[in-house]
Structure formats: C-alpha cells, structure tokens
Write a protein that holds these residues in place. Structure first.
Motif, PDB file in Angstrom:
ATOM      1  N   GLY A 149      28.225  44.563  46.942  1.00  0.00           N
ATOM      2  CA  GLY A 149      27.940  45.251  45.706  1.00  0.00           C
ATOM      3  C   GLY A 149      28.531  46.976  45.972  1.00  0.00           C
ATOM      4  N   THR A 150      28.593  47.432  44.805  1.00  0.00           N
ATOM      5  CA  THR A 150      29.000  48.771  44.742  1.00  0.00           C
ATOM      6  C   THR A 150      28.357  49.693  43.758  1.00  0.00           C
ATOM      7  N   ILE A 151      28.610  51.026  43.503  1.00  0.00           N
ATOM      8  CA  ILE A 151      27.999  51.829  42.680  1.00  0.00           C
ATOM      9  C   ILE A 151      29.221  52.481  41.652  1.00  0.00           C
ATOM     10  N   ILE A 152      29.038  52.724  40.662  1.00  0.00           N
ATOM     11  CA  ILE A 152      29.992  53.302  39.787  1.00  0.00           C
ATOM     12  C   ILE A 152      30.151  54.937  40.143  1.00  0.00           C
ATOM     13  N   LYS A 153      31.222  55.194  40.710  1.00  0.00           N
ATOM     14  CA  LYS A 153      31.494  56.458  41.073  1.00  0.00           C
ATOM     15  C   LYS A 153      32.596  57.166  40.430  1.00  0.00           C
ATOM     16  N   PRO A 160      31.782  55.393  28.079  1.00  0.00           N
ATOM     17  CA  PRO A 160      31.500  53.767  28.108  1.00  0.00           C
ATOM     18  C   PRO A 160      32.864  53.167  28.456  1.00  0.00           C
ATOM     19  N   GLU A 161      34.095  53.574  27.681  1.00  0.00           N
ATOM     20  CA  GLU A 161      35.404  53.047  27.759  1.00  0.00           C
ATOM     21  C   GLU A 161      35.774  53.308  29.353  1.00  0.00           C
ATOM     22  N   GLU A 162      35.684  54.308  29.989  1.00  0.00           N
ATOM     23  CA  GLU A 162      36.279  54.749  31.143  1.00  0.00           C
ATOM     24  C   GLU A 162      35.433  53.798  32.098  1.00  0.00           C
ATOM     25  N   THR A 163      33.828  53.731  31.890  1.00  0.00           N
ATOM     26  CA  THR A 163      33.091  52.929  32.857  1.00  0.00           C
ATOM     27  C   THR A 163      33.631  51.625  32.984  1.00  0.00           C
ATOM     28  N   ALA A 164      34.068  50.855  31.744  1.00  0.00           N
ATOM     29  CA  ALA A 164      34.502  49.442  31.586  1.00  0.00           C
ATOM     30  C   ALA A 164      35.704  49.375  32.430  1.00  0.00           C
ATOM     31  N   GLN A 165      36.589  50.326  32.357  1.00  0.00           N
ATOM     32  CA  GLN A 165      37.781  50.093  32.945  1.00  0.00           C
ATOM     33  C   GLN A 165      37.781  50.188  34.744  1.00  0.00           C
ATOM     34  N   ARG A 169      38.605  46.552  37.239  1.00  0.00           N
ATOM     35  CA  ARG A 169      39.164  47.009  38.381  1.00  0.00           C
ATOM     36  C   ARG A 169      38.360  46.430  39.667  1.00  0.00           C
ATOM     37  N   LEU A 170      36.929  46.587  39.492  1.00  0.00           N
ATOM     38  CA  LEU A 170      36.115  45.897  40.622  1.00  0.00           C
ATOM     39  C   LEU A 170      36.050  44.583  40.636  1.00  0.00           C
ATOM     40  N   VAL A 171      35.815  43.839  39.315  1.00  0.00           N
ATOM     41  CA  VAL A 171      35.512  42.450  39.181  1.00  0.00           C
ATOM     42  C   VAL A 171      37.125  41.860  39.695  1.00  0.00           C
ATOM     43  N   GLY A 368      33.241  52.788  51.142  1.00  0.00           N
ATOM     44  CA  GLY A 368      33.467  51.713  51.973  1.00  0.00           C
ATOM     45  C   GLY A 368      34.343  50.653  51.307  1.00  0.00           C
ATOM     46  N   ILE A 369      34.288  50.666  50.020  1.00  0.00           N
ATOM     47  CA  ILE A 369      35.246  49.762  49.223  1.00  0.00           C
ATOM     48  C   ILE A 369      36.523  50.635  48.397  1.00  0.00           C
ATOM     49  N   MET A 370      36.174  51.690  47.648  1.00  0.00           N
ATOM     50  CA  MET A 370      37.150  52.440  47.228  1.00  0.00           C
ATOM     51  C   MET A 370      38.162  53.130  47.956  1.00  0.00           C
ATOM     52  N   GLY A 371      37.355  53.465  49.507  1.00  0.00           N
ATOM     53  CA  GLY A 371      38.518  54.257  50.489  1.00  0.00           C
ATOM     54  C   GLY A 371      39.211  53.481  51.246  1.00  0.00           C
ATOM     55  N   HIS A 372      38.948  52.176  50.793  1.00  0.00           N
ATOM     56  CA  HIS A 372      39.887  51.355  51.735  1.00  0.00           C
ATOM     57  C   HIS A 372      41.371  51.423  51.458  1.00  0.00           C
ATOM     58  N   PRO A 373      42.135  51.535  52.734  1.00  0.00           N
ATOM     59  CA  PRO A 373      43.576  51.718  52.530  1.00  0.00           C
ATOM     60  C   PRO A 373      44.343  50.966  51.394  1.00  0.00           C
ATOM     61  N   ASP A 374      43.879  49.510  51.279  1.00  0.00           N
ATOM     62  CA  ASP A 374      44.507  48.668  50.405  1.00  0.00           C
ATOM     63  C   ASP A 374      43.726  48.687  49.132  1.00  0.00           C
ATOM     64  N   GLY A 375      42.822  49.617  49.044  1.00  0.00           N
ATOM     65  CA  GLY A 375      42.287  49.808  47.460  1.00  0.00           C
ATOM     66  C   GLY A 375      41.019  48.671  47.323  1.00  0.00           C
ATOM     67  N   ILE A 376      40.509  48.519  46.170  1.00  0.00           N
ATOM     68  CA  ILE A 376      39.187  47.696  45.903  1.00  0.00           C
ATOM     69  C   ILE A 376      39.021  46.475  46.443  1.00  0.00           C
TER      70      ILE A 376
END
Length: 418
Positions: A149-153, A160-165, A169-171, A368-376
C-alpha cells in the motif's frame, strides 16, 4: 458474576498496597472519604478488587510531578478487577473505569495501563471487525502475500482531479492499497465527495480493464451523520474501504460506523504517542488496541520497523502481534489487519514478515515507492520482490542478484538496513 481485569504499572510515595486501594476505590464505589451509604455490603458488591500486587523497584525521586512526597518511591504491577454489573458490557464506560481519573491521583507518581481482559459478555455485545484480514484480502484480490500500500503525498494541497491523477499512476504501477493521509479530510480545496468520485472513476476504469480493483481508504473522519453519508457514497460508487482517525471519532463514533457501513474500516491511530510515549503514564498499545478491535476496526496501524518516529522495533513487533491475538478464550478471535507504515521500504519487508510470522499484513510505503529510482512501478515491484524473498526464505541480497527492482531499492534505501 463476571469481572473485568486491568493490569497497571504504578509508582507511589506511599506503600503499593495503599496506592492500589486508592485507585480501586476511586474507580469504583469510593471517594476521598467513606460516605454513609458506602456500606460493607455495597463495597463487597460494587468495589474494585486488588487481585495481585508485585513490587518491581524503588527510586529516591518521583518519575512525574506528584503533590505527595516520600523518601522512597515504590514501583510495581497491580491487577485490579471490577464486577461487570458496575458498567455492563460497554466500551465507553469501561474506558472511563480503567483509564479515567486514576491518572490524576495524588497518590501515584507514575501509572500506566498495561493490559485489560474483557469478560465473555463483551463478545456478545460487540461483533468486532466485519472484514478483518480475510475480508480485506478478498476485496483487494490479494491472496497469499503481504498487501502493498501507499499514502497520497503530499498530504494536502491536491484537488480531487490532481488526487485522481496520482491514483492513476499508482494503480498502473501495480499497487494493492491506497489511503488518504489523515490530514486530508473534507476541506473546500478538496471536497470529500468530489475526491471520492474522481478517484473511483480511475479505480473502476482500471478494474474494468484488468479485472482487479485496488482498495482505496477514503478518510471520512467527521461527525457520525457525516461519516454515515460518506460511507454510503463510497459504497454506492464501488469503493471498498473507508478510513477514520480513531482519537477524533472515539469509540462511540467507530461503533456507529461499524454498525452502519458495509465496508472495511481502516483505523488510523494518529495521536497515539500522547498515550504511549512516556514510560510513566498512559496506555500500552496491546491494551489500547483491544478497545478498537471490539468497536469494529478492520485495519490497525502499528507503526513500522526502523520507522521515522521514536518507537522501538520491539514495541512495533509487539503491537503487530497484539492485533492478531485472540481477544477471548472462546468464539471469534477479532483479528485485525496490522498496518505497517512510517518510512517503510523494501529493506524492512523481510524483518516485518518474520515479525508477523506470515504475510497477513499491509505494508504501506510512501517514499519507499515514490522514491524508487525506477519510479512507482519499480517501487511497487521492489516491495513484491522483497516479500517473495522473505516468503521463500531467501536473503534479500541474494534475491536481488537477479531482481533489478529489489536491487535498486536496496541500494537507494541502504540507510534503512537494520
């Protein structure tokens, strides 16, 4: 007659026996003096009872400010019990009994609730988690491994629209679970219902395309009627989880939501440090979490190994083990899903798996997800690979030799090595 038990660590300038007597009286039928109506018959029927008392140490100074003073401050553990007839199988009134005015008593220079044992009547009064581990796995489509899992940061600031964007990317990156930050609620810049609609549009389209629906925990913390309406809306648009801040909604609020909602309740413990950080006052997590499991929490945060806060790894592990331990000798176990978060990366997955003893946990990583060198996608994959290695009993470094995402994560987050 059923009795409820609570175990405390106390410190006092008096004798331990006298301090225990004061606590027992204050939290049952007594006060600072014996009143005419406080007969021996009444005290025998309604008084709290000292079940055991063990001295564990002494000091020449009080641990906390104390109006009374003495040459020696004795420390020990005391077990008290109350007749259930005093308050009935009620979580709110039990909390007032075992964690009420006793913290202010002048006769103690330290007091901490260590554990509580609920009598069987509470199992009849409170159904506990509606979904727990198995129901959450079923809804999220994750069968035999830890949920990622992850947290919206950033926590707040997105529309709302930016959150959905971000969710999109996460899904696409393969995430299992997404949650609002506890600071993101229902403000004018990001209204809750608009955020739910925008995010669920992304989730539903992804599910239609892939046959898999990641779980999103929307923060619906609010007044009881607001939470009910929000839970209904989440359900109506195909959502599979809601989130509340436990100390904000309270036991009664969580219980009301449990009775109303048909969704897993992701219970966030923000503010718990107020009760736990001092070793001399407060409530331990193993005691505290029992109240919330009975009230209906399906997921409970337990911090994380090598976290960014002050809690030790030993305390985190004890917390995780406590939320899956049976509450009663008979009947349902009331197991909740332990949620690890706070500075988590692929490095911590292996010790987390061994601490839990299975893959029955939710592992939330932001950086730990967003900061990975290869992205999400690389961040999610590194966590899955770390989980695979742990479940197969293969050391992370060896598994990383032919798993690129994990290797990149171990290099990026080397400072998290335990």
């Amino acid at each position: 007659m059923e009795r409820l038990q609570a175990r405390y660590e106390i410190e006092t300038p008096l004798s331990l026996e006298r301090a225990a007597e004061v606590i027992a009286g204050e939290q049952s039928c007594g006060t600072f003096m014996r009143l005419p109506g406080e007969t021996d018959v009444l005290r025998d029927r309604a008084g709290a009872r000292i079940e055991s008392l063990v001295e564990t140490g002494q000091s020449d100074h009080p641990s906390l400010p104390c109006r009374l003073s003495g040459d020696v401050y004795r420390r020990g553990e005391v077990v008290l019990s109350w007749p259930l007839d005093n308050f009935g199988p009620s979580l709110t009134n039990t909390l007032a009994t075992v964690a009420g005015n006793l913290f202010e008593l002048a006769e103690v220079s330290a007091i901490r609730l260590l554990d509580i044992v609920f009598p069987q009547s509470f199992a009849n009064a409170y159904p506990g988690p509606a979904f727990g581990i198995s129901g959450t796995r079923r809804l999220a489509g994750v069968v035999d491994r830890p949920m990622i899992g992850t947290i919206i940061k950033p926590s707040v600031g997105y529309s709302p629209e930016e959150t959905a964007q971000i969710v999109n990317r996460l899904v696409d990156g393969g995430i299992d679970f997404i949650k609002d930050d506890e600071l993101q609620a229902n403000g004018p810049h990001c209204p809750l219902f608009a955020r739910i609609d925008a995010v669920m549009d992304v989730i539903n389209r992804y599910a239609d395309r892939t046959g898999r629906k990641p779980m999103v925990a929307f923060n619906i913390t609010g007044e009881v009627d607001e939470m009910r309406r929000a839970a209904d809306h989440v359900s109506a648009v195909g959502g599979t989880c809601v989130m509340v801040s436990l100390h904000s909604v309270g036991l009664a609020g969580l219980g009301a939501l449990r009775r109303h909602a048909n969704l897993p309740i992701h219970a966030h413990r923000n503010g718990w440090g107020l009760f736990s950080r001092s070793p001399d006052i407060g409530i331990t997590y193993p005691a505290w979490q029992k109240f919330w499991r009975l009230a209906g929490a399906d997921h409970l945060h337990v911090n994380g190994i090598a976290n960014k806060f002050t809690e030790t790894d030993a305390s985190v592990i004890a917390s995780a083990q406590s939320v899956v331990s049976p509450l009663f000798a008979q009947g349902p176990g009331y197991e909740a899903l332990p949620v690890f978060s706070s500075g988590q990366t692929a490095v911590q997955m292996e010790p987390t798996f061994h601490a839990v003893g299975s893959g029955d946990f939710l592992f939330c990583a932001g950086g730990g997800i967003m900061g990975h060198p290869d992205g999400i996608e690389g961040g999610v994959m590194s966590l899955r690979q770390a989980a695979d290695a742990a479940m197969q009993g293969i050391p992370l470094d060896r598994y990383a030799e032919d798993h690129r995402a994990l290797a990149a994560a171990l290099n990026q987050f080397a400072s998290k090595r335990i």
